[in-house]
Design a protein around this motif. Structure first.
Motif, PDB file in Angstrom:
ATOM      1  N   GLU A  12      72.125  76.882  65.101  1.00 33.52           N
ATOM      2  CA  GLU A  12      71.590  78.139  64.537  1.00 33.52           C
ATOM      3  C   GLU A  12      72.118  79.305  65.374  1.00 33.52           C
ATOM      4  OE1 GLU A  12      69.711  77.157  61.770  1.00 33.52           O
ATOM      5  OE2 GLU A  12      70.464  75.304  62.628  1.00 33.52           O
ATOM      6  N   LYS A  16      78.981  81.699  63.267  1.00 31.58           N
ATOM      7  CA  LYS A  16      80.015  81.190  62.343  1.00 31.58           C
ATOM      8  C   LYS A  16      80.405  82.220  61.295  1.00 31.58           C
ATOM      9  CE  LYS A  16      77.338  77.680  61.279  1.00 31.58           C
ATOM     10  NZ  LYS A  16      76.946  78.278  60.045  1.00 31.58           N
ATOM     11  N   GLU A  41      78.200  75.670  53.032  1.00 31.73           N
ATOM     12  CA  GLU A  41      77.305  74.563  52.689  1.00 31.73           C
ATOM     13  C   GLU A  41      75.984  74.685  53.429  1.00 31.73           C
ATOM     14  OE1 GLU A  41      79.121  70.766  52.822  1.00 31.73           O
ATOM     15  OE2 GLU A  41      80.552  71.356  51.300  1.00 31.73           O
ATOM     16  N   PRO A  42      74.859  74.273  52.877  1.00 27.03           N
ATOM     17  CA  PRO A  42      74.805  73.886  51.465  1.00 27.03           C
ATOM     18  C   PRO A  42      75.032  75.122  50.597  1.00 27.03           C
ATOM     19  CG  PRO A  42      72.588  73.942  52.416  1.00 27.03           C
ATOM     20  CD  PRO A  42      73.543  74.182  53.540  1.00 27.03           C
ATOM     21  N   ARG A  52      70.559  74.658  47.790  1.00 24.16           N
ATOM     22  CA  ARG A  52      70.361  75.313  49.092  1.00 24.16           C
ATOM     23  C   ARG A  52      68.952  75.914  49.222  1.00 24.16           C
ATOM     24  NH1 ARG A  52      73.563  77.921  53.151  1.00 24.16           N
ATOM     25  NH2 ARG A  52      72.302  79.471  54.222  1.00 24.16           N
ATOM     26  N   VAL A  56      66.629  75.227  52.514  1.00 26.18           N
ATOM     27  CA  VAL A  56      66.510  76.149  53.661  1.00 26.18           C
ATOM     28  C   VAL A  56      65.227  76.987  53.650  1.00 26.18           C
ATOM     29  CG1 VAL A  56      69.021  76.285  53.968  1.00 26.18           C
ATOM     30  CG2 VAL A  56      67.850  78.042  52.619  1.00 26.18           C
ATOM     31  N   MET A  72      71.656  67.430  50.747  1.00 25.69           N
ATOM     32  CA  MET A  72      72.825  68.008  51.438  1.00 25.69           C
ATOM     33  C   MET A  72      74.116  67.407  50.881  1.00 25.69           C
ATOM     34  SD  MET A  72      72.108  70.260  53.756  1.00 25.69           S
ATOM     35  CE  MET A  72      70.681  70.885  54.666  1.00 25.69           C
ATOM     36  N   ARG A  76      77.134  69.122  48.703  1.00 27.14           N
ATOM     37  CA  ARG A  76      78.524  69.001  49.213  1.00 27.14           C
ATOM     38  C   ARG A  76      79.434  68.390  48.160  1.00 27.14           C
ATOM     39  NH1 ARG A  76      77.361  66.783  53.954  1.00 27.14           N
ATOM     40  NH2 ARG A  76      77.094  68.954  54.506  1.00 27.14           N
ATOM     41  N   ASP A  97      82.060  77.153  55.740  1.00 21.93           N
ATOM     42  CA  ASP A  97      80.969  77.342  56.697  1.00 21.93           C
ATOM     43  C   ASP A  97      80.067  76.113  56.628  1.00 21.93           C
ATOM     44  OD1 ASP A  97      78.784  78.196  58.147  1.00 21.93           O
ATOM     45  OD2 ASP A  97      78.753  80.214  57.282  1.00 21.93           O
ATOM     46  N   ARG A  98      80.276  75.171  57.537  1.00 22.89           N
ATOM     47  CA  ARG A  98      79.631  73.857  57.610  1.00 22.89           C
ATOM     48  C   ARG A  98      80.248  72.901  56.587  1.00 22.89           C
ATOM     49  NH1 ARG A  98      75.483  73.771  60.905  1.00 22.89           N
ATOM     50  NH2 ARG A  98      74.256  75.630  61.313  1.00 22.89           N
ATOM     51  N   PHE A  99      80.255  71.606  56.967  1.00 21.68           N
ATOM     52  CA  PHE A  99      80.707  70.555  56.054  1.00 21.68           C
ATOM     53  C   PHE A  99      80.052  69.246  56.512  1.00 21.68           C
ATOM     54  CE2 PHE A  99      84.123  67.651  54.353  1.00 21.68           C
ATOM     55  CZ  PHE A  99      83.889  67.921  53.022  1.00 21.68           C
ATOM     56  N   SER A 102      77.958  68.623  59.634  1.00 20.98           N
ATOM     57  CA  SER A 102      76.581  69.128  59.715  1.00 20.98           C
ATOM     58  C   SER A 102      75.598  68.026  59.344  1.00 20.98           C
ATOM     59  CB  SER A 102      76.382  70.326  58.775  1.00 20.98           C
ATOM     60  OG  SER A 102      76.876  71.507  59.339  1.00 20.98           O
ATOM     61  N   SER A 103      75.922  67.228  58.319  1.00 25.25           N
ATOM     62  CA  SER A 103      75.000  66.142  57.947  1.00 25.25           C
ATOM     63  C   SER A 103      75.019  65.025  58.988  1.00 25.25           C
ATOM     64  CB  SER A 103      75.374  65.565  56.579  1.00 25.25           C
ATOM     65  OG  SER A 103      75.000  66.464  55.564  1.00 25.25           O
ATOM     66  N   TYR A 106      72.871  66.962  61.875  1.00 25.35           N
ATOM     67  CA  TYR A 106      71.473  67.326  61.606  1.00 25.35           C
ATOM     68  C   TYR A 106      70.697  66.132  61.043  1.00 25.35           C
ATOM     69  CZ  TYR A 106      72.137  72.387  62.346  1.00 25.35           C
ATOM     70  OH  TYR A 106      72.375  73.629  62.888  1.00 25.35           O
ATOM     71  N   GLN A 107      71.256  65.473  59.992  1.00 22.77           N
ATOM     72  CA  GLN A 107      70.471  64.420  59.332  1.00 22.77           C
ATOM     73  C   GLN A 107      70.570  63.084  60.074  1.00 22.77           C
ATOM     74  OE1 GLN A 107      72.008  66.958  57.204  1.00 22.77           O
ATOM     75  NE2 GLN A 107      69.891  67.653  57.346  1.00 22.77           N
ATOM     76  N   PHE A 165      64.983  75.265  58.850  1.00 21.17           N
ATOM     77  CA  PHE A 165      65.582  74.458  59.918  1.00 21.17           C
ATOM     78  C   PHE A 165      65.250  75.000  61.309  1.00 21.17           C
ATOM     79  CE2 PHE A 165      67.756  72.560  56.441  1.00 21.17           C
ATOM     80  CZ  PHE A 165      67.957  71.251  56.850  1.00 21.17           C
TER      81      PHE A 165
HETATM   82  P1  TMP Z   1      73.426  77.963  57.643  1.00 26.17           P
HETATM   83  O1  TMP Z   1      72.267  78.733  58.187  1.00 26.17           O
HETATM   84  O2  TMP Z   1      74.500  77.741  58.653  1.00 26.17           O
HETATM   85  O3  TMP Z   1      73.935  78.485  56.340  1.00 26.17           O
HETATM   86  O4  TMP Z   1      72.889  76.479  57.326  1.00 26.17           O
HETATM   87  C1  TMP Z   1      71.657  76.267  56.731  1.00 26.17           C
HETATM   88  C2  TMP Z   1      70.889  75.193  57.452  1.00 26.17           C
HETATM   89  O5  TMP Z   1      71.152  73.928  56.872  1.00 26.17           O
HETATM   90  C3  TMP Z   1      71.194  75.075  58.937  1.00 26.17           C
HETATM   91  O6  TMP Z   1      69.973  75.074  59.648  1.00 26.17           O
HETATM   92  C4  TMP Z   1      71.831  73.719  59.076  1.00 26.17           C
HETATM   93  C5  TMP Z   1      71.339  72.941  57.890  1.00 26.17           C
HETATM   94  N1  TMP Z   1      72.275  71.928  57.382  1.00 26.17           N
HETATM   95  C6  TMP Z   1      71.968  70.580  57.562  1.00 26.17           C
HETATM   96  O7  TMP Z   1      70.948  70.245  58.142  1.00 26.17           O
HETATM   97  N2  TMP Z   1      72.838  69.637  57.073  1.00 26.17           N
HETATM   98  C7  TMP Z   1      73.975  69.968  56.396  1.00 26.17           C
HETATM   99  O8  TMP Z   1      74.728  69.078  55.973  1.00 26.17           O
HETATM  100  C8  TMP Z   1      74.268  71.367  56.207  1.00 26.17           C
HETATM  101  C9  TMP Z   1      75.500  71.765  55.471  1.00 26.17           C
HETATM  102  C10 TMP Z   1      73.393  72.298  56.714  1.00 26.17           C
END
Ligand code: TMP
Length: 221
Positions: A12, A16, A41-42, A52, A56, A72, A76, A97-99, A102-103, A106-107, A165
């Motif tokens: 966070e 980016k 993404e998402p 998304r 979020v 997620m 994607r 921005d993320r791909f 990230s999963s 985070y997951q 998140f």
């Molecule tokens: P962002 O704030 O960078 O746009 O991302 C939104 C939130 O989603 C951020 O806290 C990270 C989370 N996220 C995941 O947990 N898994 C994922 O695959 C993606 C793409 C985002």
């Protein structure tokens, strides 16, 4: 004609979006005839942006970690089939921005899902397409969360701040950072760690130094 697929990753508040805008400007100035596609993404398509909103906004426990992972990957899969693959086939440069990382982070690594299961979902959704370059903006989670909370305090009360998140807390976001550091060792060829505590211009320069060589393939197009 093959394009170039560049992803941006980070915790966070890692900056980016600012860097994607800067790098987009650099690419457009240097390669005015090459198509540039910026996506996130998402999100990235209308249905994926709808997904998304579920992911979020709202209470951090409103969906299970498993549902979160599936949504997620669903978002994607839309982005890959509708935006990224067609753009790669047209020979574009894509900034995402993320791909998938990230999963994985985070997951899987932070929330505890087995990373192989996440990759099985990626394989099902889109044959596990991998980026050519991944730029990871590394920042202590305390600092990133502090930046985000300052940003959110400027937002009017009736606007949703996408903070589901952030609300998962410092322990979760410390695991996110550790997860990214693990991935940087797992994928040393494509994964580049950038010091996100530097000033904005120094970060942009570090990124340009990394992508300039990869972009040479566009010099004579
Ligand atoms: P962002 O704030 O960078 O746009 O991302 C939104 C939130 O989603 C951020 O806290 C990270 C989370 N996220 C995941 O947990 N898994 C994922 O695959 C993606 C793409 C985002």
């Amino acid at each position: 004609m093959a394009g170039l697929f560049i992803t941006f990753e980070g915790g966070e508040g890692s900056g980016k979006s600012t860097q994607i805008a800067e790098i987009g400007n650099w690419i457009t100035a240097r390669y005015p005839d090459i198509e540039l596609v910026i996506t996130r993404e998402p999100g990235g398509t209308v249905p994926a942006e709808e997904i998304r909103k579920i992911l979020v906004n709202g209470d951090k426990n409103k969906i299970t970690p498993q549902t979160e992972a599936l949504l997620m990957v669903a978002a994607r899969t839309e982005n890959v089939h509708k935006i990224i693959r067609p753009a790669l086939d047209r020979g574009a440069i894509i900034l995402c921005d993320r791909f998938a990382d990230s999963s994985r982070v985070y997951q899987a690594l932070a929330h505890g899902a087995p990373i192989e299961k996440i990759d099985q979902l990626h394989a099902f959704g889109f044959d596990n397409l991998q980026p050519d370059i991944t730029l990871y903006l590394d920042l202590p989670p305390e600092e990133g969360l502090e930046r985000v909370s300052r940003r959110n305090s400027d937002v009017a009360d009736d606007i949703e701040t996408e903070s589901r998140f952030e609300d998962k807390g410092l322990g979760f976001h410390t695991r996110v950072r550790d997860g990214y550091l693990t991935l940087s060792r797992t994928f040393p060829d494509r994964f580049h760690l950038i010091d996100g505590q530097q000033n904005k211009d120094a970060i942009t320069q570090d990124i340009i130094d990394i992508i300039a060589r990869k972009c040479e393939q566009f010099d004579d197009r």
